[in-house]
Scaffold this motif. Structure first.
Motif, short mmCIF file in Angstrom:
data_model
loop_
_atom_site.label_atom_id
_atom_site.label_comp_id
_atom_site.label_asym_id
_atom_site.label_seq_id
_atom_site.Cartn_x
_atom_site.Cartn_y
_atom_site.Cartn_z
N UNK A 184 31.70 0.74 21.92
CA UNK A 184 32.09 1.01 20.54
C UNK A 184 33.60 1.02 20.35
N UNK A 185 34.36 1.12 21.42
CA UNK A 185 35.81 1.28 21.33
C UNK A 185 36.50 0.19 20.51
N UNK B 63 29.74 4.10 13.50
CA UNK B 63 28.61 5.04 13.41
C UNK B 63 27.30 4.30 13.19
N UNK B 64 27.32 3.26 12.37
CA UNK B 64 26.10 2.48 12.15
C UNK B 64 25.61 1.86 13.46
N UNK C 142 20.73 11.53 13.79
CA UNK C 142 21.42 10.25 13.82
C UNK C 142 21.34 9.54 12.47
N UNK C 143 20.18 9.58 11.84
CA UNK C 143 20.02 8.96 10.52
C UNK C 143 20.84 9.70 9.46
N UNK C 144 20.95 11.00 9.62
CA UNK C 144 21.70 11.82 8.65
C UNK C 144 23.21 11.64 8.83
N UNK C 145 23.68 11.70 10.08
CA UNK C 145 25.12 11.78 10.33
C UNK C 145 25.77 10.42 10.59
N UNK C 146 25.09 9.55 11.34
CA UNK C 146 25.66 8.25 11.66
C UNK C 146 25.29 7.19 10.63
N UNK C 147 24.01 7.11 10.27
CA UNK C 147 23.57 6.07 9.34
C UNK C 147 23.68 6.51 7.89
N UNK C 148 23.73 7.82 7.67
CA UNK C 148 23.96 8.40 6.34
C UNK C 148 22.94 7.93 5.30
#
Length: 420
Positions: A292-293, A302-303, A339-345
């Motif tokens: 990811x870097x 995040x996605x 993950x769906x809440x925080x990364x994928x929003x």
């Protein structure tokens, strides 16, 4: 001629109970056959009343709930849905006047009359666009499909993230194919249905929903690799384990859903391009932080992180089920929700409240399911705790001023089939 006079919505109004099921609630094979027979008879009678003749046949396709593997299908990843007992049912007959005539039992209005020559992408609004898109996709693929009359009834909850649109597409595709002698297999039906939604309706969905509706089998999850379309049925009988998988439909759907879905898909594609891979499936879970870097945009990063970690969660679920460790699925579900809440929003306050309340009430795990921005959550719970958990979720939603959620058991059911 006006292409459609029907309302702009998907057909069907759910008949699932509004309160938690009893701990011993199950759907047997006999129950399923009886339900199919009743739906077939009711839909056939309605067809005859609307169109003045008996239908050639009646077909049904189910909605689905996804246990794990969210927003991975359009990234060549892994998914693990099951078909629900709730179905969209289509009674149909061919017609020779170059017209597709559509009627929904669940929406007010007359029969929508659509000349085949007018079926072009974007030209048919509302729910009628889905079966019209299927007919267009079949003809575009070289199938000699003519006019037809379709009468639609449904028990799949709409706006709940349970794939009411895919159920309508797949049932319509099976009906039209059989009316005109083209009988593709389940995967081909799913591809036709997906093309209808992508190219005709204009929704950039992946293949999971249509594959689940077309190809699931009773008592199983569908473990699908969306890159090579390898599919296998994984036994899933939580009752044997003393567990239940519940669906909690929040009854909310936020307006940003359509644009938000497209934005996230575009973000995933941008991430894959920036990392020089054909899709996010190509990024291994091991060494993810280093992978990811190179991504300078934190939103895209995040996605990508969600998709890669979600694929790994699907693998863990398969391993746990095959090892007979179903109770250990709970933390994986809850991890997926974070993950769906925080990364994928793609979560929302109503879903977060349901998940948090369920876990606090003793659920083994819970997560939102479906595209997000509303819809449903899945909850894994001990069988003897179902009633209390349902009551607490309903009470918490009421206290927060949210709509009363609908709670019902997710029983792995059969995919698309002819029922009359």
């Amino acid at each position: 001629m006006n292409s459609s006079s029907a309302a702009s919505a998907s057909p069907g109004d759910p008949v699932a109970p509004d309160t938690a099921l009893a701990p011993d609630s199950t759907v047997t094979a006999d129950d399923a056959r009886a339900s199919d027979a009743a739906r077939a008879s009711d839909t056939a009678r309605l067809f005859e009343r609307i169109f003045g003749a008996e239908p050639t046949g009646v077909w049904a396709a189910p909605g689905r709930v996804n246990l794990i593997g969210e927003h991975t299908d359009y990234n060549d990843g892994f998914v693990m849905p099951l078909a629900l007992p709730h179905t969209t049912t289509v009674a149909a007959a061919p017609r020779g006047d170059g017209v597709l005539a559509l009627y929904s039992a669940d929406l007010p209005g007359p029969v929508a009359v659509l000349p085949l020559e007018d079926l072009t992408p974007g030209a048919v609004p509302g729910w009628t666009g889905y079966p019209a898109g299927v007919l267009w996709a079949l003809r575009d693929a070289g199938h000699e499909v003519g006019g037809a009359s379709l009468c639609v009834t449904s028990t799949v909850p709409t706006g709940a993230g349970l794939s009411s649109s895919a159920a309508l597409e797949v049932a319509s595709a099976m009906a039209l194919c059989e009316l005109y002698g083209a009988v593709p297999d389940g995967q081909r039906l799913a591809r036709i249905a997906q093309r209808a939604e992508n190219a005709f309706v204009g929704v950039p969905c992946g293949i999971m929903d249509q594959m689940a509706s077309a190809c699931c089998t009773a008592g199983h999850l569908l473990h699908l690799d969306t890159r090579d379309m390898a599919a296998r049925q994984v036994p899933f009988d939580m009752a044997v384990e003393g567990l239940r998988l519940l669906v909690v439909d929040t009854r909310v759907k936020h307006d940003l859903a359509d644009g938000g879905y497209a934005e996230r898909r575009a973000g995933c594609e941008a991430g894959a391009e920036a990392l020089g891979v054909p899709s996010l499936r190509s990024i291994p879970h091991d060494g993810l932080d280093d992978a990811l870097a190179p991504l300078g945009d934190p939103v895209v990063r995040a996605l990508v992180r969600h998709v890669v970690t979600e694929n790994e969660r699907v693998a863990r679920v398969v391993e746990l089920l095959e090892a007979g460790r179903a109770r250990e699925l709970g933390p994986v579900l809850s991890e997926g929700h974070a993950s769906l809440r925080d990364d994928f929003r793609v979560s929302c306050p109503e879903l977060d409240l349901v998940v948090g309340t369920a876990v606090a009430a003793g659920a083994l795990g819970a997560r939102m399911t479906g595209g997000g921005f509303g819809g449903s959550a899945v909850v894994l719970v001990e069988a003897d705790a179902v009633g209390e958990l349902g009551e607490r979720v309903v009470a918490a939603s009421a206290a927060a001023g949210h709509p009363q959620p609908r709670v019902f058991e997710a029983v792995p059911s059969a995919g698309a089939r002819r029922i009359l």
